[in-house]
Motif scaffolding. Structure first.
Motif, PDB file in Angstrom:
ATOM      1  N   SER A 185      39.962  46.154  39.512  1.00 29.16           N
ATOM      2  CA  SER A 185      40.219  46.538  40.903  1.00 29.16           C
ATOM      3  C   SER A 185      41.649  47.032  41.108  1.00 29.16           C
ATOM      4  O   SER A 185      41.892  47.922  41.921  1.00 29.16           O
ATOM      5  CB  SER A 185      39.933  45.357  41.832  1.00 29.16           C
ATOM      6  N   GLU A 186      42.603  46.443  40.365  1.00 25.51           N
ATOM      7  CA  GLU A 186      43.992  46.887  40.496  1.00 25.51           C
ATOM      8  C   GLU A 186      44.129  48.333  40.047  1.00 25.51           C
ATOM      9  O   GLU A 186      44.746  49.159  40.729  1.00 25.51           O
ATOM     10  CB  GLU A 186      44.920  45.985  39.670  1.00 25.51           C
ATOM     11  N   ASP A 187      43.531  48.647  38.891  1.00 28.51           N
ATOM     12  CA  ASP A 187      43.580  50.020  38.390  1.00 28.51           C
ATOM     13  C   ASP A 187      42.921  50.977  39.381  1.00 28.51           C
ATOM     14  O   ASP A 187      43.420  52.075  39.628  1.00 28.51           O
ATOM     15  CB  ASP A 187      42.872  50.124  37.037  1.00 28.51           C
ATOM     16  N   GLU A 188      41.797  50.561  39.940  1.00 31.52           N
ATOM     17  CA  GLU A 188      41.068  51.419  40.879  1.00 31.52           C
ATOM     18  C   GLU A 188      41.927  51.760  42.087  1.00 31.52           C
ATOM     19  O   GLU A 188      41.944  52.900  42.558  1.00 31.52           O
ATOM     20  CB  GLU A 188      39.777  50.732  41.333  1.00 31.52           C
ATOM     21  N   ARG A 189      42.653  50.772  42.589  1.00 31.15           N
ATOM     22  CA  ARG A 189      43.513  51.013  43.747  1.00 31.15           C
ATOM     23  C   ARG A 189      44.622  52.007  43.412  1.00 31.15           C
ATOM     24  O   ARG A 189      44.968  52.866  44.218  1.00 31.15           O
ATOM     25  CB  ARG A 189      44.113  49.690  44.243  1.00 31.15           C
ATOM     26  N   LEU A 190      45.153  51.900  42.214  1.00 28.01           N
ATOM     27  CA  LEU A 190      46.214  52.814  41.800  1.00 28.01           C
ATOM     28  C   LEU A 190      45.666  54.221  41.568  1.00 28.01           C
ATOM     29  O   LEU A 190      46.303  55.211  41.937  1.00 28.01           O
ATOM     30  CB  LEU A 190      46.890  52.289  40.532  1.00 28.01           C
ATOM     31  N   VAL A 191      44.485  54.305  40.978  1.00 27.13           N
ATOM     32  CA  VAL A 191      43.871  55.614  40.731  1.00 27.13           C
ATOM     33  C   VAL A 191      43.567  56.317  42.051  1.00 27.13           C
ATOM     34  O   VAL A 191      43.725  57.539  42.171  1.00 27.13           O
ATOM     35  CB  VAL A 191      42.592  55.467  39.877  1.00 27.13           C
TER      36      VAL A 191
END
Length: 204
Positions: free
Chosen positions: A3-9
């Motif tokens: 989820s952290e990566d998704e928010r950054l992407v």
């Protein structure tokens, strides 16, 4: 992808879309530009088409530099805030040294760490040292540790020398200075997020 990566992407894709929209709008605007200055381009050996491409790419470059800097700054702050929920962004401190400027800004404040974020700094302006010296002193005087994180290092000799002086300045005032790979490592070590890898994986 967690989820952290998704928010950054999502942030990366938003910036990409906004930049492309800005470029399309400027391209349309340029269709009605006055191009009388092309006579100078022609005198210097460039065709009208080459002159247009130079002007267009100059506009693209200005937008790209602005968006690149804003993107990495927002991403870095988001990384810090994911791990440090109490982190504050864009904190203004009153100038306690003189009258100008009235305030200085901290990009990201985590406890006593006052973090300045730069994607790169290619300035060759000698006054830059004086302004930064004042800014860092104000931050230190307020009881914070000034930390400069610059993700990409300059290429030109004079700009490199100025950054070396800034690094010395931070050290002299009890601060910390990280640039290039050390900047990415600082962010990764502090947050556990490898932002550089995320950017590489989500490039075109």
């Amino acid at each position: 992808m967690d989820s952290e990566d998704e928010r950054l992407v999502k942030v990366i894709l938003r910036y990409r879309e906004e930049l492309q929209k800005k470029i399309r709008e400027r391209k349309i605007e340029m269709e009605s530009d006055n191009n009388d200055h092309y006579i100078l381009y022609s005198a210097l050996g460039f065709t009208n088409e080459e002159g247009y491409q130079i002007d267009f790419q100059q506009n693209v470059g200005r937008f790209l530099y602005k968006y690149a800097g804003s993107l990495v700054e927002e991403l870095a702050i988001k990384c810090f805030k994911l791990v440090h929920p109490d982190a504050q962004e864009k904190v203004k401190l009153p100038n306690t040294i003189d009258q100008s400027p009235k305030t200085v800004e901290i990009d990201c404040l985590i406890g006593k760490r006052a973090i300045e974020l730069k994607w790169k700094d290619a300035t060759t302006d000698g006054d830059h040292i004086k302004k930064e010296h004042k800014r860092v002193r104000i931050i230190q005087k307020a009881g914070y540790t000034p930390i400069r994180i610059m993700f990409f290092e300059p290429n030109r000799d004079q700009a490199i020398r100025i950054q070396a002086k800034l690094k010395e300045l931070y050290s002299d005032l009890g601060g910390e200075y990280y640039s290039g790979e050390k900047a990415w490592e600082y962010l990764k070590n502090d947050t556990g997020i490898d932002l550089k890898s995320i950017l590489e994986r989500n490039g075109k």
